[in-house]
Design a protein around this motif. Structure first.
Motif, PDB file in Angstrom:
ATOM      1  N   ILE A 122       3.254  -9.244 -57.919  1.00 46.05           N
ATOM      2  CA  ILE A 122       4.397 -10.062 -57.486  1.00 46.05           C
ATOM      3  C   ILE A 122       5.730  -9.326 -57.628  1.00 46.05           C
ATOM      4  O   ILE A 122       6.784  -9.908 -57.391  1.00 46.05           O
ATOM      5  CB  ILE A 122       4.446 -11.393 -58.271  1.00 46.05           C
ATOM      6  N   GLY A 123       5.677  -8.065 -58.000  1.00 49.96           N
ATOM      7  CA  GLY A 123       6.911  -7.303 -58.117  1.00 49.96           C
ATOM      8  C   GLY A 123       6.692  -6.016 -58.882  1.00 49.96           C
ATOM      9  O   GLY A 123       5.554  -5.582 -59.096  1.00 49.96           O
ATOM     10  N   ALA A 124       7.794  -5.403 -59.292  1.00 48.47           N
ATOM     11  CA  ALA A 124       7.720  -4.137 -60.017  1.00 48.47           C
ATOM     12  C   ALA A 124       8.961  -3.957 -60.868  1.00 48.47           C
ATOM     13  O   ALA A 124      10.011  -4.542 -60.607  1.00 48.47           O
ATOM     14  CB  ALA A 124       7.584  -2.972 -59.035  1.00 48.47           C
ATOM     15  N   VAL A 125       8.801  -3.115 -61.882  1.00 50.95           N
ATOM     16  CA  VAL A 125       9.936  -2.715 -62.708  1.00 50.95           C
ATOM     17  C   VAL A 125      10.466  -1.406 -62.148  1.00 50.95           C
ATOM     18  O   VAL A 125       9.723  -0.441 -61.960  1.00 50.95           O
ATOM     19  CB  VAL A 125       9.522  -2.544 -64.181  1.00 50.95           C
ATOM     20  N   VAL A 126      11.746  -1.371 -61.867  1.00 55.06           N
ATOM     21  CA  VAL A 126      12.391  -0.194 -61.294  1.00 55.06           C
ATOM     22  C   VAL A 126      13.557   0.199 -62.184  1.00 55.06           C
ATOM     23  O   VAL A 126      14.398  -0.644 -62.531  1.00 55.06           O
ATOM     24  CB  VAL A 126      12.896  -0.487 -59.859  1.00 55.06           C
ATOM     25  N   GLN A 127      13.613   1.459 -62.557  1.00 52.84           N
ATOM     26  CA  GLN A 127      14.737   1.957 -63.338  1.00 52.84           C
ATOM     27  C   GLN A 127      15.900   2.252 -62.406  1.00 52.84           C
ATOM     28  O   GLN A 127      15.759   2.996 -61.433  1.00 52.84           O
ATOM     29  CB  GLN A 127      14.350   3.223 -64.095  1.00 52.84           C
ATOM     30  N   CYS A 128      17.044   1.681 -62.697  1.00 50.61           N
ATOM     31  CA  CYS A 128      18.215   1.862 -61.835  1.00 50.61           C
ATOM     32  C   CYS A 128      19.472   1.749 -62.671  1.00 50.61           C
ATOM     33  O   CYS A 128      19.595   0.839 -63.503  1.00 50.61           O
ATOM     34  CB  CYS A 128      18.210   0.811 -60.727  1.00 50.61           C
ATOM     35  N   ASP A 129      20.392   2.702 -62.467  1.00 52.99           N
ATOM     36  CA  ASP A 129      21.672   2.692 -63.183  1.00 52.99           C
ATOM     37  C   ASP A 129      21.487   2.612 -64.691  1.00 52.99           C
ATOM     38  O   ASP A 129      22.210   1.893 -65.404  1.00 52.99           O
ATOM     39  CB  ASP A 129      22.533   1.519 -62.700  1.00 52.99           C
ATOM     40  N   GLY A 130      20.480   3.333 -65.175  1.00 56.87           N
ATOM     41  CA  GLY A 130      20.281   3.429 -66.611  1.00 56.87           C
ATOM     42  C   GLY A 130      19.544   2.281 -67.250  1.00 56.87           C
ATOM     43  O   GLY A 130      19.362   2.261 -68.479  1.00 56.87           O
ATOM     44  N   GLY A 131      19.094   1.320 -66.462  1.00 58.56           N
ATOM     45  CA  GLY A 131      18.369   0.197 -67.040  1.00 58.56           C
ATOM     46  C   GLY A 131      17.208  -0.225 -66.168  1.00 58.56           C
ATOM     47  O   GLY A 131      17.028   0.261 -65.052  1.00 58.56           O
ATOM     48  N   ASP A 132      16.371  -1.105 -66.685  1.00 57.43           N
ATOM     49  CA  ASP A 132      15.216  -1.616 -65.950  1.00 57.43           C
ATOM     50  C   ASP A 132      15.609  -2.839 -65.135  1.00 57.43           C
ATOM     51  O   ASP A 132      16.269  -3.767 -65.644  1.00 57.43           O
ATOM     52  CB  ASP A 132      14.089  -1.997 -66.919  1.00 57.43           C
ATOM     53  N   GLN A 133      15.199  -2.833 -63.879  1.00 61.01           N
ATOM     54  CA  GLN A 133      15.389  -3.976 -62.993  1.00 61.01           C
ATOM     55  C   GLN A 133      14.015  -4.567 -62.671  1.00 61.01           C
ATOM     56  O   GLN A 133      13.130  -3.849 -62.197  1.00 61.01           O
ATOM     57  CB  GLN A 133      16.081  -3.543 -61.690  1.00 61.01           C
ATOM     58  N   ARG A 134      13.844  -5.835 -62.956  1.00 60.23           N
ATOM     59  CA  ARG A 134      12.603  -6.514 -62.588  1.00 60.23           C
ATOM     60  C   ARG A 134      12.805  -7.116 -61.199  1.00 60.23           C
ATOM     61  O   ARG A 134      13.595  -8.042 -61.019  1.00 60.23           O
ATOM     62  CB  ARG A 134      12.270  -7.593 -63.615  1.00 60.23           C
ATOM     63  N   ILE A 135      12.093  -6.535 -60.231  1.00 58.41           N
ATOM     64  CA  ILE A 135      12.288  -6.927 -58.841  1.00 58.41           C
ATOM     65  C   ILE A 135      11.066  -7.688 -58.357  1.00 58.41           C
ATOM     66  O   ILE A 135       9.949  -7.155 -58.355  1.00 58.41           O
ATOM     67  CB  ILE A 135      12.548  -5.700 -57.947  1.00 58.41           C
ATOM     68  N   GLY A 136      11.260  -8.917 -57.958  1.00 63.27           N
ATOM     69  CA  GLY A 136      10.178  -9.710 -57.409  1.00 63.27           C
ATOM     70  C   GLY A 136       9.974  -9.411 -55.937  1.00 63.27           C
ATOM     71  O   GLY A 136      10.913  -9.083 -55.215  1.00 63.27           O
ATOM     72  N   ALA A 137       8.727  -9.511 -55.481  1.00 66.84           N
ATOM     73  CA  ALA A 137       8.385  -9.261 -54.081  1.00 66.84           C
ATOM     74  C   ALA A 137       7.510 -10.412 -53.598  1.00 66.84           C
ATOM     75  O   ALA A 137       6.316 -10.472 -53.929  1.00 66.84           O
ATOM     76  CB  ALA A 137       7.655  -7.924 -53.939  1.00 66.84           C
ATOM     77  N   ARG A 138       8.106 -11.342 -52.838  1.00 67.78           N
ATOM     78  CA  ARG A 138       7.370 -12.522 -52.390  1.00 67.78           C
ATOM     79  C   ARG A 138       6.166 -12.158 -51.529  1.00 67.78           C
ATOM     80  O   ARG A 138       5.108 -12.780 -51.623  1.00 67.78           O
ATOM     81  CB  ARG A 138       8.311 -13.438 -51.600  1.00 67.78           C
ATOM     82  N   GLY A 139       6.328 -11.139 -50.660  1.00 67.81           N
ATOM     83  CA  GLY A 139       5.242 -10.789 -49.753  1.00 67.81           C
ATOM     84  C   GLY A 139       4.338  -9.698 -50.278  1.00 67.81           C
ATOM     85  O   GLY A 139       3.128  -9.720 -50.031  1.00 67.81           O
ATOM     86  N   GLY A 140       4.901  -8.741 -50.987  1.00 67.35           N
ATOM     87  CA  GLY A 140       4.072  -7.664 -51.504  1.00 67.35           C
ATOM     88  C   GLY A 140       4.860  -6.410 -51.815  1.00 67.35           C
ATOM     89  O   GLY A 140       6.027  -6.260 -51.444  1.00 67.35           O
ATOM     90  N   VAL A 141       4.188  -5.521 -52.527  1.00 71.68           N
ATOM     91  CA  VAL A 141       4.716  -4.205 -52.868  1.00 71.68           C
ATOM     92  C   VAL A 141       3.908  -3.167 -52.100  1.00 71.68           C
ATOM     93  O   VAL A 141       2.671  -3.184 -52.136  1.00 71.68           O
ATOM     94  CB  VAL A 141       4.615  -3.934 -54.382  1.00 71.68           C
ATOM     95  N   ILE A 142       4.593  -2.275 -51.400  1.00 73.92           N
ATOM     96  CA  ILE A 142       3.935  -1.196 -50.647  1.00 73.92           C
ATOM     97  C   ILE A 142       4.200   0.118 -51.369  1.00 73.92           C
ATOM     98  O   ILE A 142       5.340   0.574 -51.456  1.00 73.92           O
ATOM     99  CB  ILE A 142       4.455  -1.122 -49.203  1.00 73.92           C
ATOM    100  N   ILE A 143       3.159   0.708 -51.906  1.00 77.93           N
ATOM    101  CA  ILE A 143       3.289   1.993 -52.599  1.00 77.93           C
ATOM    102  C   ILE A 143       3.173   3.113 -51.568  1.00 77.93           C
ATOM    103  O   ILE A 143       2.132   3.298 -50.935  1.00 77.93           O
ATOM    104  CB  ILE A 143       2.210   2.149 -53.689  1.00 77.93           C
ATOM    105  N   ALA A 144       4.264   3.836 -51.399  1.00 80.51           N
ATOM    106  CA  ALA A 144       4.307   4.968 -50.475  1.00 80.51           C
ATOM    107  C   ALA A 144       4.930   6.162 -51.183  1.00 80.51           C
ATOM    108  O   ALA A 144       5.723   6.911 -50.624  1.00 80.51           O
ATOM    109  CB  ALA A 144       5.116   4.590 -49.232  1.00 80.51           C
TER     110      ALA A 144
END
Length: 580
Positions: A243-265
């Motif tokens: 349902i989402g992923a943790v992404v490091q951005c601007d020195g901190g962790d952002q928990r980003i939700g993805a209603r439709g899906g996560v595409i790993i590329a």
């Protein structure tokens, strides 16, 4: 569950597959975010030849050439040898032309061209094509990127300003000593350098142009791309859905939700050499020959397998993890790889293993050649390294090891002149001798066997047919051969001195990864789908199996399954026509 932000689609990675997925998701009206671990976008696509293998592409149809989809399916089924299920092969064959039509309709930046003549890698098989199905984009001025130009991943080896090759330029350039068309390309390159200096042009072609054009199409649509933002883990719900992923951005962790899906590329694990050597122990020998501190992959420097690891942690299965997009290469002492492509199609040369014997059609597709090296090494005879044997006349007539066979030009960016560069000989990568027996001692093979191999090869070359390995029988073999000869790939070796070039195993990146279905959905070991998770490109196990259909057979599937992943998400969220 608490999120810092929520989107419909989260795309991990900014290569050709990821950018195509983001464009397709955005076209359906889905809120899309793309994140990139590195400081630059483009991934391995930006470092590549930029070809896209798509039989039936709109540019082919416009030229009056329409490969039969059933024959293309049969071709892929034969070369993948049962490693890829029919549904996935059929999805690629059917969707790849639609993907290209979609992109062309999406942005004026995405105009594709087909220039026939670069054959599929097995053109004689049913469904293969001597005309080829490699699609390209034209060159472009990178100034069109504006501030984004500094964010494009630069090639590993930078050419002088103004030096760029179109799809057919390189082939003709290799004929610089054989006909006037080759000399015309050299003049064209000089003119391009002059234009670049006078007009300030920053022209780019092949993979650089493809990545830049995709990025410009995304910018037109306002699709956000976060650089320097690695994904560190996937987020699942109680049922195991992603349902989402943790992404490091601007020195901190952002928990980003993805209603439709996560595409790993996010690419393969090209530069995690410890991981790679665990999967394929024969690579220990490559490390020994190339030097343990060197990294012998041409893949994106940021590709360390992060997406694959994240997928495995949520239960994903993997496949073909011991595989890569292999090619034979020279490795110079500084670790720089020299892709050996046209050299293996030169007429007056043969390649021997540690026993002093030929072991394959030297002009074979690079994946086949590399597999023969791997299997030979496993069989107990040294094939890593092997050695390309040629004569001084070939050095003076053909482009060999990056040497340009023209009079000496001081300060030229590549070696020129009639003498073999002393630095080559000092490196130990190139050997020179006045006889085959002396050369054999220098490269560590049995002298009497190397003499027999040379005599046999010259006998076959004089007869005009390679009865031992059929070199020159395929249209693919002929592409970089000498068109002035009856058999472009065969000619006897002449007078000494003779040269030997050391060949090791290189690659364009790993090709094994997360196992997926025909919609790019990630699968578990029991073939059940991990809802909400997709994988494309080198983060997924290849639809090409252990083979390679033709130039662009990495980028073509990456873009196609990126498109299919977005279509699948959109169809689950909203009624969606992928080509309105």
């Amino acid at each position: 569950m608490n999120f810092d932000m929520v989107v419909d689609v989260l795309v991990i990675g900014s290569g050709g597959g990821g950018m195509t997925a983001a464009l397709a998701a955005d076209s359906a009206g889905l809120d899309t975010l793309m994140v990139e671990k590195a400081a630059h976008f483009g991934g391995s696509t930006a470092l590549s030849g930029g070809g896209i293998w798509v039989p039936g592409a709109p540019s082919q149809r416009a030229a009056g050439y329409t490969p039969d989809p059933d024959e293309t399916f049969g071709y892929l089924k034969q070369i993948t040898d049962g490693l890829v299920d029919d549904e996935r092969l059929r999805a690629y064959v059917d969707a790849a032309p639609r993907m290209m039509e979609f992109l062309e309709n999406r942005s004026d930046w995405l105009a594709f061209v087909w220039k026939p003549g670069y054959a599929d890698y097995y053109p004689e098989l049913p469904g293969g094509s001597a005309l080829g199905s490699t699609i390209n984009v034209d060159a472009m001025d990178l100034r069109d990127l504006g501030p984004m130009e500094s964010e494009l991943l630069a090639p590993l080896a930078l050419a002088p300003r103004g030096i760029w090759f179109g799809p057919k330029d390189l082939r003709l350039f290799y004929q610089v000593r054989q006909n006037w068309r080759g000399k015309a390309v050299l003049i064209k390159l000089i003119w391009r350098m002059v234009r670049a200096r006078v007009l300030g042009e920053r022209m780019a072609a092949i993979g650089q142009s493809l990545a830049a054009r995709l990025r410009l199409a995304l910018a037109e649509r306002g699709v956000p791309l976060w650089l320097n933002s690695p994904m560190t883990e996937l987020i699942t719900d109680a049922d195991g859905r992603v349902i989402g992923a943790v992404v490091q951005c601007d020195g901190g962790d952002q928990r980003i939700g993805a209603r439709g899906g996560v595409i790993i590329a996010s690419g393969g694990f090209d530069h995690d050499m410890a991981w790679r050597r665990r999967e394929l122990p024969v690579l220990d020998r490559v490390a020994e020959v190339a030097g343990g501190g060197h990294d012998w992959s041409f893949g994106n420097p940021a590709s360390l397998g992060d997406g694959i690891v994240a997928g495995e942690k949520v239960g994903a299965a993997t496949d073909l993890m011991d595989e890569a997009w292999w090619f034979p290469a020279m490795c110079w002492p500084d670790g720089r790889l020299q892709f050996m492509l046209n050299e293996r199609m030169m007429p007056a040369q043969f390649i021997v293993n540690g026993a002093g014997k030929r072991f394959i059609n030297e002009a074979a597709p690079y994946m086949d050649f590399a597999h023969a090296m791997i299997e030979g090494q496993r069989g107990g005879i040294e094939h890593i390294p092997c050695w390309l044997i040629t004569d001084i006349d070939s050095f003076h007539r053909y482009v060999v090891g990056g040497h340009l066979p023209i009079p000496k030009i001081p300060f030229a960016p590549v070696p020129t002149g009639r003498k073999v560069p002393q630095a080559w000989l000092d490196s130990g990568i190139v050997k020179q001798a006045d006889g085959f027996e002396e050369l054999a001692v220098a490269i560590g093979v049995p002298p009497e066997q190397l003499r027999r191999t040379a005599d046999r090869f010259n006998e076959l070359a004089r007869a005009g047919h390679d009865d031992d390995f059929d070199r020159g029988d395929s249209a693919y073999d002929n592409y970089y051969g000498d068109p002035t000869l009856p058999n472009p790939n065969l000619h006897p070796l002449g007078k000494p001195p003779y040269l030997a070039f050391q060949i090791i195993l290189g690659d364009l990146g790993t090709s094994g990864g997360l196992r997926t279905d025909a919609a790019a959905r990630v699968l578990r070991e029991d073939d059940t789908v991990i809802d909400g998770l997709y994988a494309v490109g080198n983060a997924s196990a290849p639809v090409m199996g252990r083979s390679y259909a033709g130039a662009g057979a990495t980028i073509g599937p990456a873009m196609t399954f990126g498109y299919l992943a977005a279509v699948d998400i959109a169809q689950r969220l909203i009624p969606y026509d992928p080509l309105p």
